[in-house]
Design a protein around this motif. Structure first.
Motif, PDB file in Angstrom:
ATOM      1  N   LYS A  76       1.476   7.057  -6.432  1.00  0.00           N
ATOM      2  CA  LYS A  76       0.328   7.805  -7.160  1.00  0.00           C
ATOM      3  C   LYS A  76       0.972   9.233  -6.333  1.00  0.00           C
ATOM      4  CE  LYS A  76      -4.305   6.068  -6.405  1.00  0.00           C
ATOM      5  NZ  LYS A  76      -5.377   6.222  -5.265  1.00  0.00           N
ATOM      6  N   VAL A 101       0.890  -1.059   0.042  1.00  0.00           N
ATOM      7  CA  VAL A 101       0.065   0.151  -0.615  1.00  0.00           C
ATOM      8  C   VAL A 101       1.210   0.959   0.254  1.00  0.00           C
ATOM      9  CG1 VAL A 101      -1.721  -1.103   1.144  1.00  0.00           C
ATOM     10  CG2 VAL A 101      -0.397  -0.504   2.098  1.00  0.00           C
ATOM     11  N   ASP A 102       1.522   0.882   0.251  1.00  0.00           N
ATOM     12  CA  ASP A 102       2.868   2.790   1.005  1.00  0.00           C
ATOM     13  C   ASP A 102       3.462   2.348  -0.738  1.00  0.00           C
ATOM     14  OD1 ASP A 102       2.629   2.394   3.237  1.00  0.00           O
ATOM     15  OD2 ASP A 102       4.193   0.950   3.772  1.00  0.00           O
ATOM     16  N   SER A 134      -5.437   6.977   4.176  1.00  0.00           N
ATOM     17  CA  SER A 134      -4.445   6.817   3.507  1.00  0.00           C
ATOM     18  C   SER A 134      -3.559   5.664   3.195  1.00  0.00           C
ATOM     19  CB  SER A 134      -3.024   8.006   4.432  1.00  0.00           C
ATOM     20  OG  SER A 134      -2.479   7.039   5.536  1.00  0.00           O
ATOM     21  N   LEU A 135      -3.487   4.634   3.797  1.00  0.00           N
ATOM     22  CA  LEU A 135      -2.425   3.586   3.310  1.00  0.00           C
ATOM     23  C   LEU A 135      -3.048   2.198   3.189  1.00  0.00           C
ATOM     24  CD1 LEU A 135       0.493   4.184   5.424  1.00  0.00           C
ATOM     25  CD2 LEU A 135       0.445   5.494   2.906  1.00  0.00           C
ATOM     26  N   VAL A 136      -3.989   2.120   3.352  1.00  0.00           N
ATOM     27  CA  VAL A 136      -5.162   0.842   2.883  1.00  0.00           C
ATOM     28  C   VAL A 136      -6.349   1.685   2.010  1.00  0.00           C
ATOM     29  CG1 VAL A 136      -5.967  -0.572   4.105  1.00  0.00           C
ATOM     30  CG2 VAL A 136      -4.056  -0.058   5.375  1.00  0.00           C
ATOM     31  N   VAL A 137      -6.485   2.182   1.991  1.00  0.00           N
ATOM     32  CA  VAL A 137      -7.826   2.585   1.526  1.00  0.00           C
ATOM     33  C   VAL A 137      -7.596   3.757   0.908  1.00  0.00           C
ATOM     34  CG1 VAL A 137     -10.143   3.631   1.780  1.00  0.00           C
ATOM     35  CG2 VAL A 137      -9.500   2.535   3.423  1.00  0.00           C
ATOM     36  N   PHE A 138      -6.428   4.370   0.327  1.00  0.00           N
ATOM     37  CA  PHE A 138      -6.371   5.521   0.273  1.00  0.00           C
ATOM     38  C   PHE A 138      -7.117   6.305  -0.209  1.00  0.00           C
ATOM     39  CE2 PHE A 138      -3.874   1.962  -2.458  1.00  0.00           C
ATOM     40  CZ  PHE A 138      -2.859   1.984  -1.846  1.00  0.00           C
ATOM     41  N   VAL A 146      -6.477  -3.617  17.431  1.00  0.00           N
ATOM     42  CA  VAL A 146      -6.871  -2.682  17.183  1.00  0.00           C
ATOM     43  C   VAL A 146      -8.759  -2.128  17.310  1.00  0.00           C
ATOM     44  CG1 VAL A 146      -8.083  -3.155  14.979  1.00  0.00           C
ATOM     45  CG2 VAL A 146      -6.184  -4.259  15.122  1.00  0.00           C
ATOM     46  N   ALA A 150       0.810   4.178  -2.676  1.00  0.00           N
ATOM     47  CA  ALA A 150       0.848   6.068  -2.975  1.00  0.00           C
ATOM     48  C   ALA A 150       1.713   6.255  -3.030  1.00  0.00           C
ATOM     49  CB  ALA A 150       0.437   5.687  -0.892  1.00  0.00           C
ATOM     50  N   TRP A 209      -3.711   6.383   9.095  1.00  0.00           N
ATOM     51  CA  TRP A 209      -2.883   5.307   9.271  1.00  0.00           C
ATOM     52  C   TRP A 209      -4.268   4.412   7.487  1.00  0.00           C
ATOM     53  CZ3 TRP A 209      -2.969  -0.362   9.422  1.00  0.00           C
ATOM     54  CH2 TRP A 209      -2.282  -0.630   7.838  1.00  0.00           C
ATOM     55  N   GLN A 210      -5.329   4.370   8.769  1.00  0.00           N
ATOM     56  CA  GLN A 210      -5.238   3.072   7.238  1.00  0.00           C
ATOM     57  C   GLN A 210      -6.517   3.919   6.166  1.00  0.00           C
ATOM     58  OE1 GLN A 210      -9.487   1.934  10.114  1.00  0.00           O
ATOM     59  NE2 GLN A 210      -8.072  -0.075  10.875  1.00  0.00           N
ATOM     60  N   ALA A 248     -12.804  -0.656   1.862  1.00  0.00           N
ATOM     61  CA  ALA A 248     -13.258   0.807   2.641  1.00  0.00           C
ATOM     62  C   ALA A 248     -14.170   0.347   3.445  1.00  0.00           C
ATOM     63  CB  ALA A 248     -12.748   2.250   2.181  1.00  0.00           C
ATOM     64  N   VAL A 282      -6.533  -8.822  19.089  1.00  0.00           N
ATOM     65  CA  VAL A 282      -6.984  -8.300  17.442  1.00  0.00           C
ATOM     66  C   VAL A 282      -6.365  -7.342  17.674  1.00  0.00           C
ATOM     67  CG1 VAL A 282      -9.110  -6.988  16.842  1.00  0.00           C
ATOM     68  CG2 VAL A 282      -9.745  -8.202  18.527  1.00  0.00           C
ATOM     69  N   GLY A 283      -4.961  -7.299  16.625  1.00  0.00           N
ATOM     70  CA  GLY A 283      -4.093  -6.793  16.597  1.00  0.00           C
ATOM     71  C   GLY A 283      -3.621  -6.526  15.075  1.00  0.00           C
ATOM     72  N   GLN A 284      -2.756  -5.651  14.550  1.00  0.00           N
ATOM     73  CA  GLN A 284      -2.433  -5.690  13.839  1.00  0.00           C
ATOM     74  C   GLN A 284      -1.281  -6.663  12.787  1.00  0.00           C
ATOM     75  OE1 GLN A 284      -2.603  -2.269  12.006  1.00  0.00           O
ATOM     76  NE2 GLN A 284      -3.460  -1.102  13.640  1.00  0.00           N
ATOM     77  N   SER A 331      -1.046   1.018  17.852  1.00  0.00           N
ATOM     78  CA  SER A 331      -1.692  -0.484  17.253  1.00  0.00           C
ATOM     79  C   SER A 331      -0.653  -1.456  18.002  1.00  0.00           C
ATOM     80  CB  SER A 331      -1.392   0.314  15.713  1.00  0.00           C
ATOM     81  OG  SER A 331       0.446   0.183  15.232  1.00  0.00           O
ATOM     82  N   PHE A 361       1.430   6.345  17.193  1.00  0.00           N
ATOM     83  CA  PHE A 361       0.594   5.533  16.410  1.00  0.00           C
ATOM     84  C   PHE A 361       1.704   3.532  16.110  1.00  0.00           C
ATOM     85  CE2 PHE A 361       1.270   2.555  12.377  1.00  0.00           C
ATOM     86  CZ  PHE A 361      -0.161   2.379  11.473  1.00  0.00           C
ATOM     87  N   TRP A 392      -7.591   9.678   0.794  1.00  0.00           N
ATOM     88  CA  TRP A 392      -6.905  10.603   1.074  1.00  0.00           C
ATOM     89  C   TRP A 392      -7.411  11.964   1.742  1.00  0.00           C
ATOM     90  CZ3 TRP A 392      -2.206  10.929  -2.583  1.00  0.00           C
ATOM     91  CH2 TRP A 392      -1.321   9.704  -3.012  1.00  0.00           C
ATOM     92  N   LEU A 445      -4.242   5.709  14.216  1.00  0.00           N
ATOM     93  CA  LEU A 445      -4.518   4.721  12.837  1.00  0.00           C
ATOM     94  C   LEU A 445      -5.566   4.647  12.140  1.00  0.00           C
ATOM     95  CD1 LEU A 445      -4.356   1.258  13.165  1.00  0.00           C
ATOM     96  CD2 LEU A 445      -6.624   1.601  15.066  1.00  0.00           C
ATOM     97  N   LEU A 446      -6.303   6.162  11.792  1.00  0.00           N
ATOM     98  CA  LEU A 446      -7.526   5.964  11.060  1.00  0.00           C
ATOM     99  C   LEU A 446      -7.222   7.201  10.201  1.00  0.00           C
ATOM    100  CD1 LEU A 446     -10.969   7.076  12.510  1.00  0.00           C
ATOM    101  CD2 LEU A 446     -10.596   5.332  12.589  1.00  0.00           C
TER     102      LEU A 446
END
Lengths: 339, 300
Positions: free
Chosen positions: A74, A67-68, B260-264, B247, A71, B257-258, A327, A204-206, B242, B238, B266, B254-255
């Motif tokens: 982009k 994902v990085d 911007s980098l998981v859902v994109f 979670v 990002a 990060w999610q 999402a 429930v972790g990262q 985390s 962060f 921005w 955390l929100l």
């Protein structure tokens, strides 16, 4: 007498001569994004020296999660910070939709014929397969048969889960949803069942923290891939992999050339090398434990299949359908799981 | 900006004053490159962040207030903001509770011991926060140091749940952020005149009275500076949030990060970032105001 002209000529000749060996030796470099951790270690130890030896190309690795990478590319808007991506199916589709890849010319890859059908397409090359299932500590809990077992004791109180942030987390939760009546696009049953047993669940972790939590005994059952299981086992952790009765999950990790890559030709050579027999075989061995995709490479014995062909019976997911929903799933997971 | 040119007698404009005006202009111009650098490094990204938050879609093509409406219209957002701020307050409280007595110990120690103490305080800063955070997994885990000791002492029969709880997170953040509280505190306390304590004792005050009427008020600027640093750092930590919190404990970083980098998404990540910025700035401004007041009280 030494005149200024003589001095300049001498200096120029000396300077020019000093450049000659490097011109003759190095044929440039390629900047490739790589997953941090095992992937980075493996590519530094095996791929970089092999690329230098075979094509005299320096491999510059940039450790970034999938994902990085998307990002960063982009944000760079046409001037990517690296020449090659390494991605899982979800981010791969995001990148294709974002126009971040150069179209691939398979004719430039000498190893394309050694890969099973479907691994080379117009966007990239599959260089590694990931197999996802359930991992457990055999000294603490008996082997679970499938996803449904995770929701009853003795497993549920020792269970560690992650959300939809990663590919393996997402596909595992989809499979959990399926056994409770959901589908690839309906994960509600999984969330409903999780909510029922939430107070019992051990962690429930990262995603990145899960191997550490397992190692420290915070949880004894997790969903993860064979590579993590083999790596932890190599470190002396009591861990075994179970192929769920509904089937193991598989997805490909693919390499791609970035649109506007500074060294596209070298990126082709890098991708071709990673798909080749020698590198694939070396990556398969401990401590890296990759699942190979080159047909000439024998499969390691810890994998839940005897040949690559068997993987066609494993469960795959349609990320074109999953991506638009993800999402919402993440948001829902946050709200349902929040204390 | 003031100039060093002395005023001319009688208020008449003299050549020297003319020179003074020129030097004012020159000084102002000297600050320009720095001002431009600050504007480009700090202000421009911040303005871009605000700009991005006013787009409805993740492709940043449709301007609108959609993301703000989504964030402000969701009660979950307020819960996350409150939890994040509360985490900062609890960590600040814990660092004061442990840090202040430690600073007093430092104050009374011999110069040689003080050197050792400063080394011990600064040393954790030389380690990566990632390493310190993962070390806390080993300490707080089910089979970690704390649970093993308590079990062996027979104080508990079942391992305590310390990881992935707010208590565990506050414990780890207290250790991780402690140098940020101690360093400003020690720096201010070291400058206190030792005679003040003797004078207080000579006037008949007990040690406790000296502490609360002399030392605490005089060390207030350091305490406030420490609170500012610990609060800002723990609400935005962060990695610790985390890894130790997991979670289920959801905080604003955390929100961000999610999104911007998981859902994109921005624009939504920008909205959450601005919410975090405003929330932290509000508390930090209140603390600064308190610091200024305490400074006035001590010295005024």
């Amino acid at each position: 007498m030494i005149t200024r002209r003589h001095l300049l000529a001498g200096a120029t000749a000396l300077g020019g001569a000093s450049l000659l060996p490097s011109i003759a030796y190095a044929k440039g470099s390629v900047a490739a994004a790589i997953y941090p951790g095992t992937w980075e270690e493996a590519f530094r130890a095996i791929v970089a020296p092999a690329l230098k030896k075979k094509d005299s190309i320096d491999l510059e690795l940039q450790p970034l999660f999938a994902v990085d990478q998307v990002a960063k590319a982009k944000a760079a808007r046409g001037a990517p910070p690296f020449d090659a991506f390494v991605l899982d199916p979800g981010p791969r589709i995001t990148a294709i939709e974002g126009g971040l890849f150069e179209k691939l010319d398979a004719k430039k890859l000498t190893n394309a014929s050694k890969l099973p059908a479907g691994l080379v397409d117009e966007w990239g090359v599959g260089v590694n397969a990931q197999v996802v299932g359930i991992a457990y500590n055999p000294k603490k809990v008996p082997a679970p048969k499938g996803w449904k077992d995770l929701f009853s004791d003795p497993w549920v109180s020792r269970l560690g889960i992650t959300g939809f942030q990663t590919t393996f987390g997402t596909v595992s939760l989809i499979e959990i949803a399926k056994v409770f009546g959901g589908s690839e696009t309906n994960i509600e049953p999984a969330l409903a069942e999780l909510k029922k047993v939430l107070p019992k669940i051990a962690a429930v972790g990262q995603p990145a923290a899960m191997p550490g939590l397992f190692q420290q005994g915070q949880c004894d059952v997790i969903y993860t891939n064979t590579q993590t299981v083999a790596t932890l086992k190599g470190r002396g952790v009591d861990i075994e992999f179970v192929k769920p009765e509904t089937g193991a999950i598989t997805f490909l990790t693919t390499l791609h050339i970035a649109k506007g890559a500074a060294d596209a030709d070298n990126a082709y050579k890098y991708i071709d090398l990673v798909a080749g027999k020698e590198v694939q075989e070396a990556l398969t061995k401990p401590p890296y434990n990759f699942v190979p995709v080159n047909k000439d490479v024998p499969l390691p014995d810890y994998l839940p299949m005897k040949s690559l062909d068997e993987m066609s019976s494993f469960i795959r997911h349609d990320w074109a359908k999953i991506n638009p929903l993800r999402a919402g799933w993440i948001e829902k997971f946050n709200k349902e799981m929040a204390k | 900006m003031r100039t060093m040119t002395p005023p001319s007698p009688g208020g008449a404009t003299s050549p020297a004053e003319g020179g003074g005006k020129r030097s004012v202009l020159a000084e102002w111009q000297l600050a320009l490159p720095l001002a431009l650098a600050f504007a480009s490094i700090f202000l421009a990204p911040l303005l871009m962040l605000v700009g991005v938050s006013f787009f409805n879609d993740d492709k940043i093509s449709q301007p609108g207030f959609g993301q703000w409406a989504k964030f402000l219209g969701d009660p979950f957002s307020y819960k996350v903001i409150a939890d994040t701020m509360l985490l900062g307050v609890k960590t600040v409280g814990a660092t004061i509770l442990i840090g202040y007595p430690l600073a007093l110990v430092y104050l009374d120690a011999s110069p040689r011991v003080q050197k050792v103490l400063i080394f011990v305080i600064v040393m954790p800063l030389l380690l990566s926060v990632v390493v310190r955070t993962f070390a806390w997994i080993v300490v707080l885990g089910r089979e970690g140091v704390v649970n093993t000791v308590l079990m062996q002492l027979g104080l508990i029969s079942e391992p305590l749940r310390l990881l992935q709880t707010e208590l565990g997170l506050v414990i780890s953040l207290t250790q991780i952020e402690m140098p940020l509280m101690l360093l400003p505190l020690i720096s201010v306390m070291s400058r206190l005149d030792p005679n003040l304590r003797d004078a207080s004792a000579a006037l008949g005050a007990s040690r406790w009275r000296t502490l609360f009427t002399v030392i605490v008020p005089l060390s207030m600027p350091g305490l406030v500076a420490g609170c500012l640093l610990v609060f800002a750092s723990s609400t935005t930590a962060f990695i610790s949030q985390s890894v130790i919190g997991g979670v289920r404990l959801i905080y604003l970083p955390l929100l961000i990060w999610q999104q911007s980098l998981v859902v994109f998404n921005w624009p939504f990540a920008a909205v959450v970032s601005i919410a975090l910025l405003i929330s932290v700035l509000t508390v930090v401004s209140a603390l600064s105001w308190l610091g200024r007041r305490s400074g006035g009280y001590v010295h005024g």
